[in-house]
Design a protein around this motif. Structure first.
Motif, PDB file in Angstrom:
ATOM      1  N   GLU A   1      50.550  41.651  33.723  1.00  0.00           N
ATOM      2  CA  GLU A   1      49.876  40.930  32.654  1.00  0.00           C
ATOM      3  C   GLU A   1      49.357  39.617  33.212  1.00  0.00           C
ATOM      4  O   GLU A   1      49.810  39.139  34.249  1.00  0.00           O
ATOM      5  CB  GLU A   1      50.846  40.649  31.500  1.00  0.00           C
ATOM      6  CG  GLU A   1      51.965  39.695  31.895  1.00  0.00           C
ATOM      7  CD  GLU A   1      52.962  39.414  30.781  1.00  0.00           C
ATOM      8  OE1 GLU A   1      52.525  39.235  29.631  1.00  0.00           O
ATOM      9  OE2 GLU A   1      54.168  39.377  31.075  1.00  0.00           O
ATOM     10  N   PHE A   2      48.384  39.057  32.516  1.00  0.00           N
ATOM     11  CA  PHE A   2      47.935  37.712  32.821  1.00  0.00           C
ATOM     12  C   PHE A   2      48.833  36.728  32.091  1.00  0.00           C
ATOM     13  O   PHE A   2      49.210  36.966  30.940  1.00  0.00           O
ATOM     14  CB  PHE A   2      46.506  37.477  32.304  1.00  0.00           C
ATOM     15  CG  PHE A   2      45.420  38.127  33.108  1.00  0.00           C
ATOM     16  CD1 PHE A   2      45.153  37.707  34.389  1.00  0.00           C
ATOM     17  CD2 PHE A   2      44.647  39.135  32.559  1.00  0.00           C
ATOM     18  CE1 PHE A   2      44.128  38.285  35.128  1.00  0.00           C
ATOM     19  CE2 PHE A   2      43.626  39.717  33.278  1.00  0.00           C
ATOM     20  CZ  PHE A   2      43.368  39.292  34.573  1.00  0.00           C
ATOM     21  N   GLY A   3      49.154  35.603  32.738  1.00  0.00           N
ATOM     22  CA  GLY A   3      49.713  34.485  32.007  1.00  0.00           C
ATOM     23  C   GLY A   3      48.648  34.002  31.029  1.00  0.00           C
ATOM     24  O   GLY A   3      47.451  34.232  31.244  1.00  0.00           O
ATOM     25  N   LYS A   4      49.041  33.333  29.953  1.00  0.00           N
ATOM     26  CA  LYS A   4      48.082  32.928  28.919  1.00  0.00           C
ATOM     27  C   LYS A   4      46.943  32.077  29.472  1.00  0.00           C
ATOM     28  O   LYS A   4      45.776  32.308  29.182  1.00  0.00           O
ATOM     29  CB  LYS A   4      48.802  32.170  27.805  1.00  0.00           C
ATOM     30  CG  LYS A   4      49.680  33.037  26.955  1.00  0.00           C
ATOM     31  CD  LYS A   4      50.408  32.212  25.894  1.00  0.00           C
ATOM     32  CE  LYS A   4      51.410  33.080  25.149  1.00  0.00           C
ATOM     33  NZ  LYS A   4      52.183  32.286  24.191  1.00  0.00           N
ATOM     34  N   GLN A   5      47.288  31.073  30.274  1.00  0.00           N
ATOM     35  CA  GLN A   5      46.268  30.182  30.831  1.00  0.00           C
ATOM     36  C   GLN A   5      45.370  30.931  31.816  1.00  0.00           C
ATOM     37  O   GLN A   5      44.158  30.763  31.821  1.00  0.00           O
ATOM     38  CB  GLN A   5      46.939  28.992  31.513  1.00  0.00           C
ATOM     39  CG  GLN A   5      45.967  27.962  32.016  1.00  0.00           C
ATOM     40  CD  GLN A   5      46.683  26.722  32.536  1.00  0.00           C
ATOM     41  OE1 GLN A   5      47.771  26.382  32.113  1.00  0.00           O
ATOM     42  NE2 GLN A   5      46.056  26.041  33.454  1.00  0.00           N
ATOM     43  N   PHE A   6      45.962  31.790  32.635  1.00  0.00           N
ATOM     44  CA  PHE A   6      45.191  32.536  33.627  1.00  0.00           C
ATOM     45  C   PHE A   6      44.244  33.524  32.945  1.00  0.00           C
ATOM     46  O   PHE A   6      43.135  33.762  33.431  1.00  0.00           O
ATOM     47  CB  PHE A   6      46.134  33.250  34.588  1.00  0.00           C
ATOM     48  CG  PHE A   6      45.468  33.780  35.828  1.00  0.00           C
ATOM     49  CD1 PHE A   6      44.645  32.993  36.601  1.00  0.00           C
ATOM     50  CD2 PHE A   6      45.689  35.086  36.230  1.00  0.00           C
ATOM     51  CE1 PHE A   6      44.046  33.481  37.749  1.00  0.00           C
ATOM     52  CE2 PHE A   6      45.106  35.584  37.374  1.00  0.00           C
ATOM     53  CZ  PHE A   6      44.275  34.781  38.132  1.00  0.00           C
TER      54      PHE A   6
END
Length: 130
Positions: A6-11
């Protein structure tokens, strides 16, 4: 075994702003990860390592990298350079990720230069870990 990421939220927000070649390199990494996980590093062109490796346990960043299970992958930007001493390639830019569920899941955190101008290892910020 099934591997997920998954992507981190910021990324996730930043990813769409990256040039296409950077996006492609990141997605190349996730494609290999989905198929092989982190069981066989030879499947990856770039070097993969835990970000605490080689750091003295008394150094302030050791606890941050170890406790957050931070790893990095040499993404091949701008180019891969073959190591003279080992059977892997490195690059000036790295993809930081966090191992989740210890084996089967990772969270992509950011893509940065390997080292800051002062020679320190570049690490994701606390905000990137969300």
């Amino acid at each position: 075994m099934s591997y997920s990421w998954e992507f981190g939220k910021q990324f996730a927000v930043q990813f769409g702003r990256y040039p296409e070649d950077q996006q492609d390199k990141i997605l190349d990494f996730t494609d290999i990860y989905e198929e092989f996980g982190l069981q066989d590093f030879s499947k990856y062109q770039g070097k993969i390592a835990p970000s605490w490796r080689g750091i003295d346990k008394t150094h302030p960043i050791y606890d941050f990298t170890y406790s957050n299970n931070l790893w990095h992958y040499h993404i091949g930007m701008p180019d891969y350079v073959k190591s003279k001493y080992n059977n892997y390639s490195t690059s000036d830019m790295i993809l930081h990720f966090q191992r989740k569920d210890h084996i089967k899941h990772i969270r992509l955190l950011d893509i940065t230069w390997h080292y800051k101008a002062n020679g320190e290892f570049w690490l994701p910020t606390i905000e990137c870990l969300e």
